[in-house]
Design an enzyme around this catalytic site. Structure first.
Site, PDB file in Angstrom:
ATOM      1  N   ASP A 130      32.213  51.233  38.913  1.00  0.00           N
ATOM      2  CA  ASP A 130      31.478  50.266  38.102  1.00  0.00           C
ATOM      3  C   ASP A 130      30.990  50.972  36.848  1.00  0.00           C
ATOM      4  O   ASP A 130      31.188  52.187  36.692  1.00  0.00           O
ATOM      5  CB  ASP A 130      30.308  49.664  38.885  1.00  0.00           C
ATOM      6  CG  ASP A 130      30.082  48.192  38.527  1.00  0.00           C
ATOM      7  OD1 ASP A 130      30.087  47.873  37.320  1.00  0.00           O
ATOM      8  OD2 ASP A 130      29.912  47.373  39.438  1.00  0.00           O
TER       9      ASP A 130
ATOM     10  N   TYR B 157      37.279  32.872  29.469  1.00  0.00           N
ATOM     11  CA  TYR B 157      37.267  33.268  30.885  1.00  0.00           C
ATOM     12  C   TYR B 157      38.406  32.627  31.680  1.00  0.00           C
ATOM     13  O   TYR B 157      39.171  33.339  32.344  1.00  0.00           O
ATOM     14  CB  TYR B 157      35.911  32.922  31.505  1.00  0.00           C
ATOM     15  CG  TYR B 157      35.805  33.269  32.971  1.00  0.00           C
ATOM     16  CD1 TYR B 157      35.576  34.576  33.378  1.00  0.00           C
ATOM     17  CD2 TYR B 157      35.924  32.278  33.949  1.00  0.00           C
ATOM     18  CE1 TYR B 157      35.474  34.896  34.731  1.00  0.00           C
ATOM     19  CE2 TYR B 157      35.817  32.586  35.299  1.00  0.00           C
ATOM     20  CZ  TYR B 157      35.595  33.893  35.679  1.00  0.00           C
ATOM     21  OH  TYR B 157      35.504  34.202  37.018  1.00  0.00           O
TER      22      TYR B 157
ATOM     23  N   LYS C 145      41.712  34.490  33.639  1.00  0.00           N
ATOM     24  CA  LYS C 145      41.980  34.332  35.060  1.00  0.00           C
ATOM     25  C   LYS C 145      43.345  33.676  35.301  1.00  0.00           C
ATOM     26  O   LYS C 145      44.031  33.999  36.279  1.00  0.00           O
ATOM     27  CB  LYS C 145      40.856  33.525  35.716  1.00  0.00           C
ATOM     28  CG  LYS C 145      39.514  34.264  35.734  1.00  0.00           C
ATOM     29  CD  LYS C 145      39.611  35.630  36.413  1.00  0.00           C
ATOM     30  CE  LYS C 145      38.267  36.303  36.560  1.00  0.00           C
ATOM     31  NZ  LYS C 145      38.338  37.610  37.251  1.00  0.00           N
TER      32      LYS C 145
END
Length: 267
Positions: A41, A160, A164
């Site tokens: 991360d 977004y 995807k």
């Protein structure tokens, strides 16, 4: 009960986005079963890396080798953002692909390698066709420029779902190629619906907010899911018994896909 106590062989996993949400839930679940998990991360994980940058992406493979050696049994690419900016392009698409491709040589050394990407139910929603095409072409600079244009046109909300859609299509295309299928590596994606997170919980706290979200993502089975529900599916898809499912996008959406697209998706 751990995997070792059940008589199964512990596996090594790399989980991106392990600091919160689905990534954190997945890492916790795998560790509870006795597996070795290397979390990645921005900060506060086993490996700190910024997947929005070329330098951060290139650092991942060496850092993983330093942690577990030359073999990784599974890669679960969860890291993503939902901001209406070009950062979403860099992380959700190019960051995810770079993670998988950089770690592919380590996966090939496993007797049962697996890879899974977190897409989204939004892959089925409205997107920007031009941005999707640029993503699929692998042109990061042009894709970032197009995302910036969308922001300037007050259409940043299309970024977004475009990322995807593109990552889901990438998975379906690449899963059956020699570099993945012929190497014995199932490559799949999951498409979560609405997930209970600190961001969505205030919206779901009122009847009005819940109704508004359900209009966009209708989830007749059990409603919004907790991150742990997605983690269970990710854990199965990335485990050794999944030897034949590949190129699939498994929607974990409480039935939203079936509601919106209906039964005739095989025509």
């Amino acid at each position: 009960m751990t995997a070792a106590s059940e008589g199964t062989t512990p596996r090594s996993y790399v989980v991106t986005g392990a600091g919160s949400g689905i990534g954190a839930a997945t890492a916790a679940l795998l560790r509870s079963r006795g597996h070795r998990v290397i979390g990645i991360d921005l900060r506060g994980s086993d490996i700190d890396a910024d997947l929005s940058t070329g330098e951060g992406r290139r650092s991942v493979a060496d850092a993983v080798r330093g942690a577990v050696g030359d073999t990784v049994d599974a890669v679960i690419a969860v890291a993503g953002v939902a901001l209406p900016t070009s950062l979403t392009v860099r992380v959700n698409y190019f960051g995810a692909i770079a993670t998988l491709e950089e770690l592919l040589p380590l996966l090939r050394n496993s007797p049962a390698p697996r890879a899974v990407v977190v897409a989204s139910f939004s892959a089925l929603q409205q997107n920007d066709a031009e941005l999707v095409d640029l993503l699929r072409a692998g042109d990061e600079d042009a894709a970032v420029a197009r995302a910036d244009e969308l922001v300037g046109e007050n259409q940043g909300d299309l970024i977004y779902p475009s990322t995807k859609r593109a990552i889901a299509e990438w998975v379906r295309e690449r899963a059956v190629t020699p570099e993945w299928a012929a190497s014995g590596i199932p490559l799949n994606a999951v498409g979560p619906g609405i997930i209970l997170t600190p961001m969505t919980e205030p919206l779901l706290a009122t009847a009005e907010g819940r109704d508004a979200l359900m209009q966009v993502v209708p989830m007749p089975l059990a409603g919004p899911a907790r991150p742990e529900a997605i983690a269970e599916v990710l854990a199965w898809l990335s485990d050794a018994p999944n030897a034949h499912i590949t190129g699939q996008v498994v929607f974990i959406d409480g039935g939203a896909d079936a509601v919106i697209r209906g039964p005739r998706v095989f025509d």
